[in-house]
Write a protein that holds these residues in place. Structure first.
Motif, PDB file in Angstrom:
ATOM      1  N   PHE A 190      -0.914  35.728   6.333  1.00 20.23           N
ATOM      2  CA  PHE A 190      -0.043  36.825   5.773  1.00 20.23           C
ATOM      3  C   PHE A 190       1.144  36.815   6.722  1.00 20.23           C
ATOM      4  CE2 PHE A 190      -3.741  37.456   3.293  1.00 20.23           C
ATOM      5  CZ  PHE A 190      -3.324  37.623   1.795  1.00 20.23           C
ATOM      6  N   LYS A 191       2.353  37.140   6.161  1.00 17.46           N
ATOM      7  CA  LYS A 191       3.415  37.532   7.087  1.00 17.46           C
ATOM      8  C   LYS A 191       4.186  38.777   6.539  1.00 17.46           C
ATOM      9  CE  LYS A 191       4.200  32.391   7.398  1.00 17.46           C
ATOM     10  NZ  LYS A 191       4.830  31.530   6.615  1.00 17.46           N
ATOM     11  N   ILE A 192       5.099  39.533   7.159  1.00  9.80           N
ATOM     12  CA  ILE A 192       5.470  40.487   6.838  1.00  9.80           C
ATOM     13  C   ILE A 192       7.095  40.440   6.614  1.00  9.80           C
ATOM     14  CG2 ILE A 192       6.250  42.794   7.754  1.00  9.80           C
ATOM     15  CD1 ILE A 192       3.577  42.875   9.483  1.00  9.80           C
ATOM     16  N   TYR A 193       7.607  41.175   5.590  1.00  3.00           N
ATOM     17  CA  TYR A 193       9.065  40.695   5.161  1.00  3.00           C
ATOM     18  C   TYR A 193       9.661  42.361   5.467  1.00  3.00           C
ATOM     19  CZ  TYR A 193      13.311  40.727   2.559  1.00  3.00           C
ATOM     20  OH  TYR A 193      14.737  40.935   2.200  1.00  3.00           O
ATOM     21  N   SER A 194      11.070  42.172   6.110  1.00  2.17           N
ATOM     22  CA  SER A 194      11.715  43.430   6.267  1.00  2.17           C
ATOM     23  C   SER A 194      13.114  43.026   6.135  1.00  2.17           C
ATOM     24  CB  SER A 194      11.538  44.071   7.809  1.00  2.17           C
ATOM     25  OG  SER A 194      11.776  43.193   8.558  1.00  2.17           O
ATOM     26  N   GLY A 195      13.840  43.920   5.450  1.00  2.65           N
ATOM     27  CA  GLY A 195      15.223  43.641   5.161  1.00  2.65           C
ATOM     28  C   GLY A 195      15.495  44.496   3.754  1.00  2.65           C
ATOM     29  N   ASP A 196      16.434  43.939   3.023  1.00  2.00           N
ATOM     30  CA  ASP A 196      17.028  44.598   1.880  1.00  2.00           C
ATOM     31  C   ASP A 196      16.357  43.481   0.684  1.00  2.00           C
ATOM     32  OD1 ASP A 196      18.902  42.642   1.306  1.00  2.00           O
ATOM     33  OD2 ASP A 196      20.467  43.944   2.291  1.00  2.00           O
ATOM     34  N   SER A 197      16.608  44.214  -0.458  1.00  2.00           N
ATOM     35  CA  SER A 197      16.273  43.344  -1.632  1.00  2.00           C
ATOM     36  C   SER A 197      16.713  41.923  -1.967  1.00  2.00           C
ATOM     37  CB  SER A 197      16.383  44.202  -2.930  1.00  2.00           C
ATOM     38  OG  SER A 197      17.904  44.468  -3.261  1.00  2.00           O
ATOM     39  N   GLU A 198      17.865  41.727  -1.092  1.00  2.00           N
ATOM     40  CA  GLU A 198      18.732  40.154  -1.136  1.00  2.00           C
ATOM     41  C   GLU A 198      18.706  39.500   0.113  1.00  2.00           C
ATOM     42  OE1 GLU A 198      22.774  41.375  -2.270  1.00  2.00           O
ATOM     43  OE2 GLU A 198      22.117  42.744  -4.018  1.00  2.00           O
ATOM     44  N   GLU A 252      14.043  39.181   6.815  1.00  2.00           N
ATOM     45  CA  GLU A 252      13.342  38.152   7.623  1.00  2.00           C
ATOM     46  C   GLU A 252      11.750  38.156   6.941  1.00  2.00           C
ATOM     47  OE1 GLU A 252      15.336  37.890  11.877  1.00  2.00           O
ATOM     48  OE2 GLU A 252      14.193  39.939  11.354  1.00  2.00           O
ATOM     49  N   VAL A 253      11.143  37.131   7.116  1.00  2.00           N
ATOM     50  CA  VAL A 253       9.502  36.805   6.956  1.00  2.00           C
ATOM     51  C   VAL A 253       9.136  36.795   8.273  1.00  2.00           C
ATOM     52  CG1 VAL A 253       7.885  35.895   5.743  1.00  2.00           C
ATOM     53  CG2 VAL A 253       9.875  36.537   4.530  1.00  2.00           C
ATOM     54  N   ARG A 254       8.218  37.361   8.961  1.00  2.00           N
ATOM     55  CA  ARG A 254       7.637  37.181  10.336  1.00  2.00           C
ATOM     56  C   ARG A 254       6.229  36.892  10.281  1.00  2.00           C
ATOM     57  NH1 ARG A 254      11.207  39.682  14.930  1.00  2.00           N
ATOM     58  NH2 ARG A 254      13.276  39.193  14.080  1.00  2.00           N
ATOM     59  N   THR A 255       5.666  36.039  10.902  1.00  2.00           N
ATOM     60  CA  THR A 255       4.265  35.719  11.076  1.00  2.00           C
ATOM     61  C   THR A 255       3.594  36.885  11.760  1.00  2.00           C
ATOM     62  OG1 THR A 255       4.694  33.529  11.033  1.00  2.00           O
ATOM     63  CG2 THR A 255       2.494  34.002  11.821  1.00  2.00           C
ATOM     64  N   VAL A 256       2.690  37.340  11.442  1.00  4.37           N
ATOM     65  CA  VAL A 256       1.509  38.334  12.119  1.00  4.37           C
ATOM     66  C   VAL A 256       0.803  37.723  13.246  1.00  4.37           C
ATOM     67  CG1 VAL A 256      -0.163  40.113  11.826  1.00  4.37           C
ATOM     68  CG2 VAL A 256       1.428  39.935  10.155  1.00  4.37           C
ATOM     69  N   THR A 257       0.854  38.023  14.463  1.00  6.13           N
ATOM     70  CA  THR A 257       0.209  37.418  15.473  1.00  6.13           C
ATOM     71  C   THR A 257      -0.797  38.367  15.971  1.00  6.13           C
ATOM     72  OG1 THR A 257       1.824  38.239  16.954  1.00  6.13           O
ATOM     73  CG2 THR A 257       2.301  35.822  16.087  1.00  6.13           C
TER      74      THR A 257
END
Length: 95
Positions: free
Chosen positions: A79-87, A90-95
């Protein structure tokens, strides 16, 4: 959140954050968690299998994107984490 869900017939064990974003036009913030849920009786929820999701009934494209990503990452077991807005964001890998 957990208490509101419980009052609506859903016992939860919220896990790790999955996505957080805001819709710029409305300033509404969305937070998605991974976790487990036990549905008790009849509540204000709808539970469906992944292959039975009616994508056209979901409220917007951002929700469809998040749910499709969740399904893909669940199959991969990473799983990764997305942050930003609805458009965009960034999707970042959980380490």
């Amino acid at each position: 959140l957990k208490e509101t869900l419980r009052l609506n017939g859903v016992d939860t064990d919220l896990g790790f954050l999955f996505a957080v974003y805001e819709t710029p036009q409305t300033k509404v913030q969305y937070i998605y968690y991974r976790g487990d849920a036990l549905l008790r009786g009849k509540g204000a929820y709808v539970a469906v299998e992944f292959d039975a999701i009616d994508w056209d009934k979901l409220p917007d494209e951002a929700t469809r994107i998040m749910l499709r990503r969740y399904m893909r990452e669940r199959q991969e077991g990473r799983f990764k984490i997305y942050s930003g807005d609805s458009e965009r964001g960034e999707v970042r890998t959980v380490t």
